[in-house]
Design a protein around this motif. Structure first.
Motif, mmCIF file in Angstrom:
data_model
loop_
_atom_site.group_PDB
_atom_site.id
_atom_site.type_symbol
_atom_site.label_atom_id
_atom_site.label_comp_id
_atom_site.label_asym_id
_atom_site.label_seq_id
_atom_site.Cartn_x
_atom_site.Cartn_y
_atom_site.Cartn_z
ATOM 1 N N UNK A 1 1.045 -0.994 -0.159
ATOM 2 C CA UNK A 1 0.031 0.068 0.096
ATOM 3 C C UNK A 1 1.051 1.173 -0.127
ATOM 4 N N UNK A 2 0.725 2.114 -1.109
ATOM 5 C CA UNK A 2 1.429 3.380 -1.135
ATOM 6 C C UNK A 2 0.865 4.327 -1.908
ATOM 7 N N UNK A 3 1.567 5.642 -1.939
ATOM 8 C CA UNK A 3 1.128 6.892 -2.774
ATOM 9 C C UNK A 3 2.479 7.136 -3.358
ATOM 10 N N UNK A 4 2.269 7.640 -4.675
ATOM 11 C CA UNK A 4 3.801 7.985 -5.537
ATOM 12 C C UNK A 4 4.081 9.142 -4.938
ATOM 13 N N UNK A 5 3.269 10.191 -4.333
ATOM 14 C CA UNK A 5 3.608 11.309 -3.824
ATOM 15 C C UNK A 5 4.740 11.214 -2.426
ATOM 16 N N UNK A 6 4.232 10.095 -1.672
ATOM 17 C CA UNK A 6 4.969 10.040 -0.632
ATOM 18 C C UNK A 6 6.238 9.044 -0.993
ATOM 19 N N UNK A 7 6.001 8.164 -1.932
ATOM 20 C CA UNK A 7 7.280 7.122 -2.137
ATOM 21 C C UNK A 7 7.157 7.190 -3.551
ATOM 22 N N UNK A 8 8.204 7.575 -4.335
ATOM 23 C CA UNK A 8 8.132 7.371 -5.770
ATOM 24 C C UNK A 8 8.186 6.345 -6.382
ATOM 25 N N UNK A 9 8.820 5.306 -5.707
ATOM 26 C CA UNK A 9 8.705 3.646 -6.217
ATOM 27 C C UNK A 9 7.520 3.084 -6.177
ATOM 28 N N UNK A 25 -7.149 -6.780 4.157
ATOM 29 C CA UNK A 25 -8.277 -6.950 5.172
ATOM 30 C C UNK A 25 -9.015 -5.800 5.613
ATOM 31 N N UNK A 26 -10.144 -5.963 6.048
ATOM 32 C CA UNK A 26 -11.019 -4.522 6.382
ATOM 33 C C UNK A 26 -10.285 -3.510 7.272
ATOM 34 N N UNK A 27 -9.493 -4.072 8.171
ATOM 35 C CA UNK A 27 -8.673 -3.530 9.130
ATOM 36 C C UNK A 27 -7.520 -2.745 8.441
ATOM 37 N N UNK A 28 -7.024 -3.403 7.386
ATOM 38 C CA UNK A 28 -5.908 -2.477 6.654
ATOM 39 C C UNK A 28 -6.483 -1.439 5.851
ATOM 40 N N UNK A 29 -7.580 -1.633 5.373
ATOM 41 C CA UNK A 29 -8.437 -0.487 4.654
ATOM 42 C C UNK A 29 -8.746 0.706 5.659
ATOM 43 N N UNK A 30 -8.905 0.576 6.770
ATOM 44 C CA UNK A 30 -9.371 1.453 7.907
ATOM 45 C C UNK A 30 -8.159 2.282 8.162
ATOM 46 N N UNK A 31 -6.964 1.371 8.172
ATOM 47 C CA UNK A 31 -5.653 1.943 8.910
ATOM 48 C C UNK A 31 -5.209 2.934 7.237
ATOM 49 N N UNK A 32 -5.380 2.351 6.314
ATOM 50 C CA UNK A 32 -5.079 3.170 4.983
ATOM 51 C C UNK A 32 -5.820 4.413 5.122
ATOM 52 N N UNK A 33 -7.110 4.416 5.209
ATOM 53 C CA UNK A 33 -7.856 5.496 5.301
ATOM 54 C C UNK A 33 -7.340 6.704 6.257
ATOM 55 N N UNK A 82 -3.435 0.176 -3.065
ATOM 56 C CA UNK A 82 -4.135 -0.108 -1.693
ATOM 57 C C UNK A 82 -4.962 -1.416 -1.822
ATOM 58 N N UNK A 83 -5.543 -1.703 -0.617
ATOM 59 C CA UNK A 83 -6.753 -2.743 -0.624
ATOM 60 C C UNK A 83 -7.874 -2.303 -0.913
ATOM 61 N N UNK A 84 -8.917 -3.097 -1.579
ATOM 62 C CA UNK A 84 -10.251 -2.642 -1.687
ATOM 63 C C UNK A 84 -10.978 -3.805 -1.718
ATOM 64 N N UNK A 85 -12.457 -3.611 -1.549
ATOM 65 C CA UNK A 85 -13.365 -4.699 -1.543
ATOM 66 C C UNK A 85 -13.337 -5.133 -2.997
ATOM 67 N N UNK A 86 -13.614 -6.543 -3.226
ATOM 68 C CA UNK A 86 -13.479 -7.009 -4.762
ATOM 69 C C UNK A 86 -14.639 -6.510 -5.318
#
Length: 149
Positions: A1-9, A25-33, A82-86
């Motif tokens: 899980x990453x964003x290119x503006x924070x991590x160019x890789x 997981x649902x928890x990883x989605x919450x953490x990502x938010x 990132x993670x998302x619901x399928x």
């Protein structure tokens, strides 16, 4: 899980840039938010990563997917993995995200969901493209051998 503006890789090849893999997981989605809410440029789009808390109480956990999105924000291209619901018959996360981004003056240029491990970080040829190329090669070989027979 990453964003290119924070991590160019994140934009090209996360595995080559040692970006840690995360189990979706649902928890990883919450953490990502929560992580996105700390990101100044993307704070307004954090709701696209909402998780329906009522699903935590259901006995059926939704199938999860890896997502890769490329969006345009303030004339800057941003890659988000990132993670998302399928995707299901009733839910298309890419369509939902596209609408939410448009409401915040962002443009979703690319969105892809996949369910294999680390599939949103791969730069390999997809099976569909590989089969198409293999079919074309087979037709060329058969045509050549037919003309030379």
């Amino acid at each position: 899980m990453c964003v290119s503006t924070k991590n160019p890789g994140c934009e090209i090849d996360p595995q080559a840039h040692n970006i840690q893999l995360v189990e979706c997981t649902l928890n990883s989605m919450l953490d990502w938010k929560h992580n996105i809410q700390q990101h100044t440029m993307l704070r307004s789009i954090a709701p696209i990563f909402d998780v329906d808390d009522s699903q935590h109480h259901l006995s059926v956990v939704p199938m999860m997917a890896c997502a890769k999105m490329i969006m345009r924000a303030n004339n800057q291209s941003v890659t988000v993995r990132n993670c998302q619901v399928a995707k299901t018959e009733n839910i298309d996360p890419c369509k939902t995200m596209e609408g939410m981004l448009a409401a915040n003056n962002y443009k979703l240029e690319f969105c892809e969901l996949c369910t294999e491990d680390a599939c949103n970080s791969s730069i390999a040829i997809s099976p569909k493209i590989f089969l198409t190329l293999l079919s074309v090669l087979g037709v060329l070989v058969l045509g050549y051998s037919y003309n030379n027979a």
